[in-house]
Scaffold this motif. Structure first.
Motif, PDB file in Angstrom:
ATOM      1  N   MET A  75       4.108  15.761   5.726  1.00  0.00           N
ATOM      2  CA  MET A  75       2.868  15.461   5.041  1.00  0.00           C
ATOM      3  C   MET A  75       2.508  14.011   5.284  1.00  0.00           C
ATOM      4  SD  MET A  75       2.024  15.906   1.057  1.00  0.00           S
ATOM      5  CE  MET A  75       1.455  14.464   0.226  1.00  0.00           C
ATOM      6  N   ASN A  76       1.285  13.763   5.666  1.00  0.00           N
ATOM      7  CA  ASN A  76       0.796  12.411   5.882  1.00  0.00           C
ATOM      8  C   ASN A  76       0.318  11.849   4.552  1.00  0.00           C
ATOM      9  OD1 ASN A  76      -0.237  10.075   6.905  1.00  0.00           O
ATOM     10  ND2 ASN A  76      -1.989  11.044   7.912  1.00  0.00           N
ATOM     11  N   ILE A  77       0.960  10.769   4.092  1.00  0.00           N
ATOM     12  CA  ILE A  77       0.598  10.180   2.809  1.00  0.00           C
ATOM     13  C   ILE A  77      -0.305   8.987   3.043  1.00  0.00           C
ATOM     14  CG2 ILE A  77       1.453   8.974   0.760  1.00  0.00           C
ATOM     15  CD1 ILE A  77       3.924  10.635   0.868  1.00  0.00           C
ATOM     16  N   SER A  78      -1.536   9.080   2.583  1.00  0.00           N
ATOM     17  CA  SER A  78      -2.455   7.953   2.627  1.00  0.00           C
ATOM     18  C   SER A  78      -2.185   7.107   1.396  1.00  0.00           C
ATOM     19  CB  SER A  78      -3.893   8.477   2.614  1.00  0.00           C
ATOM     20  OG  SER A  78      -4.788   7.412   2.450  1.00  0.00           O
ATOM     21  N   LYS A  79      -1.798   5.849   1.604  1.00  0.00           N
ATOM     22  CA  LYS A  79      -1.391   4.992   0.486  1.00  0.00           C
ATOM     23  C   LYS A  79      -2.489   3.994   0.169  1.00  0.00           C
ATOM     24  CE  LYS A  79       2.019   4.211   3.083  1.00  0.00           C
ATOM     25  NZ  LYS A  79       2.284   5.019   4.145  1.00  0.00           N
ATOM     26  N   LYS A  80      -2.745   3.825  -1.113  1.00  0.00           N
ATOM     27  CA  LYS A  80      -3.733   2.865  -1.590  1.00  0.00           C
ATOM     28  C   LYS A  80      -3.132   2.156  -2.789  1.00  0.00           C
ATOM     29  CE  LYS A  80      -7.566   5.817  -0.273  1.00  0.00           C
ATOM     30  NZ  LYS A  80      -7.158   6.982   0.311  1.00  0.00           N
ATOM     31  N   HIS A  81      -3.799   1.104  -3.260  1.00  0.00           N
ATOM     32  CA  HIS A  81      -3.321   0.487  -4.495  1.00  0.00           C
ATOM     33  C   HIS A  81      -4.501  -0.016  -5.310  1.00  0.00           C
ATOM     34  CE1 HIS A  81      -3.638  -3.441  -2.463  1.00  0.00           C
ATOM     35  NE2 HIS A  81      -3.607  -3.965  -3.665  1.00  0.00           N
ATOM     36  N   MET A  82      -4.272  -0.090  -6.625  1.00  0.00           N
ATOM     37  CA  MET A  82      -5.254  -0.592  -7.581  1.00  0.00           C
ATOM     38  C   MET A  82      -4.649  -1.787  -8.283  1.00  0.00           C
ATOM     39  SD  MET A  82      -6.755   2.685  -9.629  1.00  0.00           S
ATOM     40  CE  MET A  82      -5.403   3.840  -9.503  1.00  0.00           C
ATOM     41  N   ASN A  83      -5.498  -2.718  -8.659  1.00  0.00           N
ATOM     42  CA  ASN A  83      -5.070  -3.826  -9.492  1.00  0.00           C
ATOM     43  C   ASN A  83      -6.159  -4.054 -10.518  1.00  0.00           C
ATOM     44  OD1 ASN A  83      -5.082  -6.857 -10.243  1.00  0.00           O
ATOM     45  ND2 ASN A  83      -3.030  -6.439  -9.476  1.00  0.00           N
ATOM     46  N   VAL A  84      -5.780  -4.053 -11.788  1.00  0.00           N
ATOM     47  CA  VAL A  84      -6.731  -4.249 -12.875  1.00  0.00           C
ATOM     48  C   VAL A  84      -6.546  -5.653 -13.419  1.00  0.00           C
ATOM     49  CG1 VAL A  84      -7.447  -3.466 -15.159  1.00  0.00           C
ATOM     50  CG2 VAL A  84      -6.700  -1.807 -13.453  1.00  0.00           C
ATOM     51  N   GLY A  85      -7.621  -6.395 -13.459  1.00  0.00           N
ATOM     52  CA  GLY A  85      -7.560  -7.751 -13.989  1.00  0.00           C
ATOM     53  C   GLY A  85      -8.613  -7.955 -15.054  1.00  0.00           C
ATOM     54  N   ALA A  86      -8.318  -8.839 -15.966  1.00  0.00           N
ATOM     55  CA  ALA A  86      -9.251  -9.185 -17.036  1.00  0.00           C
ATOM     56  C   ALA A  86      -8.915 -10.597 -17.480  1.00  0.00           C
ATOM     57  CB  ALA A  86      -9.112  -8.214 -18.197  1.00  0.00           C
ATOM     58  N   GLU A  87      -9.703 -11.109 -18.387  1.00  0.00           N
ATOM     59  CA  GLU A  87      -9.418 -12.441 -18.902  1.00  0.00           C
ATOM     60  C   GLU A  87      -7.987 -12.469 -19.441  1.00  0.00           C
ATOM     61  OE1 GLU A  87     -10.975 -15.365 -22.402  1.00  0.00           O
ATOM     62  OE2 GLU A  87     -12.402 -14.003 -21.499  1.00  0.00           O
ATOM     63  N   GLY A  88      -7.219 -13.409 -18.986  1.00  0.00           N
ATOM     64  CA  GLY A  88      -5.841 -13.512 -19.440  1.00  0.00           C
ATOM     65  C   GLY A  88      -4.823 -13.006 -18.434  1.00  0.00           C
ATOM     66  N   ALA A 104       6.001  -2.773   3.508  1.00  0.00           N
ATOM     67  CA  ALA A 104       6.370  -1.862   4.593  1.00  0.00           C
ATOM     68  C   ALA A 104       6.916  -0.528   4.079  1.00  0.00           C
ATOM     69  CB  ALA A 104       7.403  -2.530   5.496  1.00  0.00           C
ATOM     70  N   ASP A 105       7.338  -0.493   2.835  1.00  0.00           N
ATOM     71  CA  ASP A 105       7.901   0.715   2.235  1.00  0.00           C
ATOM     72  C   ASP A 105       6.802   1.774   2.114  1.00  0.00           C
ATOM     73  OD1 ASP A 105       9.178   2.642   0.693  1.00  0.00           O
ATOM     74  OD2 ASP A 105       9.666   1.291  -0.960  1.00  0.00           O
ATOM     75  N   ILE A 114      -1.580  10.191  -7.650  1.00  0.00           N
ATOM     76  CA  ILE A 114      -0.250  10.018  -8.219  1.00  0.00           C
ATOM     77  C   ILE A 114       0.335   8.658  -7.830  1.00  0.00           C
ATOM     78  CG2 ILE A 114       0.220  12.476  -8.339  1.00  0.00           C
ATOM     79  CD1 ILE A 114       2.038  12.058  -5.861  1.00  0.00           C
ATOM     80  N   SER A 115       1.160   8.129  -8.723  1.00  0.00           N
ATOM     81  CA  SER A 115       1.772   6.815  -8.540  1.00  0.00           C
ATOM     82  C   SER A 115       2.923   6.874  -7.549  1.00  0.00           C
ATOM     83  CB  SER A 115       2.320   6.289  -9.872  1.00  0.00           C
ATOM     84  OG  SER A 115       1.271   6.046 -10.759  1.00  0.00           O
ATOM     85  N   LEU A 116       3.019   5.799  -6.761  1.00  0.00           N
ATOM     86  CA  LEU A 116       4.120   5.629  -5.817  1.00  0.00           C
ATOM     87  C   LEU A 116       4.879   4.364  -6.162  1.00  0.00           C
ATOM     88  CD1 LEU A 116       2.304   6.346  -2.431  1.00  0.00           C
ATOM     89  CD2 LEU A 116       3.795   7.903  -3.698  1.00  0.00           C
ATOM     90  N   HIS A 117       6.193   4.412  -6.023  1.00  0.00           N
ATOM     91  CA  HIS A 117       7.032   3.217  -6.169  1.00  0.00           C
ATOM     92  C   HIS A 117       7.279   2.674  -4.775  1.00  0.00           C
ATOM     93  CE1 HIS A 117      10.216   0.546  -7.417  1.00  0.00           C
ATOM     94  NE2 HIS A 117      10.918   1.011  -6.388  1.00  0.00           N
ATOM     95  N   LYS A 118       6.992   1.382  -4.593  1.00  0.00           N
ATOM     96  CA  LYS A 118       7.221   0.737  -3.304  1.00  0.00           C
ATOM     97  C   LYS A 118       8.075  -0.509  -3.514  1.00  0.00           C
ATOM     98  CE  LYS A 118       3.969   0.301  -0.402  1.00  0.00           C
ATOM     99  NZ  LYS A 118       2.930   0.319   0.584  1.00  0.00           N
TER     100      LYS A 118
END
Length: 115
Positions: A1-14, A42-43, A34-38
């Protein structure tokens, strides 16, 4: 299975929450992010599993402990596809309706926002 990996980062004041790496997966609950642990960039990542309550064959909500922390663990095998035995130490009133499922990236962020 080809896993396309992306990431999100949420920022706010503080500050910012930790990056959440994720991929799209189709499972018995539908198409989900779904969440991935890296370990590093390179992982390729491994699936993070969590405990969920289930109603009528659908995931209802992610289960947290008394401190608001997720019951989660990285899966075993290639890509983390083997679910860990998370239910072994669970003391939950309605354990019959508890399932181990890949952790939704959105649930991971929502729990972090509540802490």
């Amino acid at each position: 299975m080809n896993i396309s990996k992306k990431h999100m980062n949420v920022g706010a004041e503080g500050g910012h929450l930790p990056d959440v790496f994720y991929t799209m997966q189709l499972d018995r609950y539908g198409s989900r992010y779904i969440s991935l642990h890296k370990e590093n960039e390179a992982d390729p990542g491994r699936i993070v599993w969590a405990l969920y309550s289930e109603k009528n064959g659908m995931l209802d909500s992610v289960i947290v402990d008394e401190k608001g922390k997720l019951y989660k663990s990285v899966g075993g095998g290639a890509g983390g596809r083997i679910p860990p035995p998370l239910k072994e130490n669970l003391k939950y009133n309605d354990s019959e309706n508890v399932v181990i499922a890949p952790l939704s990236a959105f649930d991971a962020i929502a729990v972090d926002l509540r802490l």
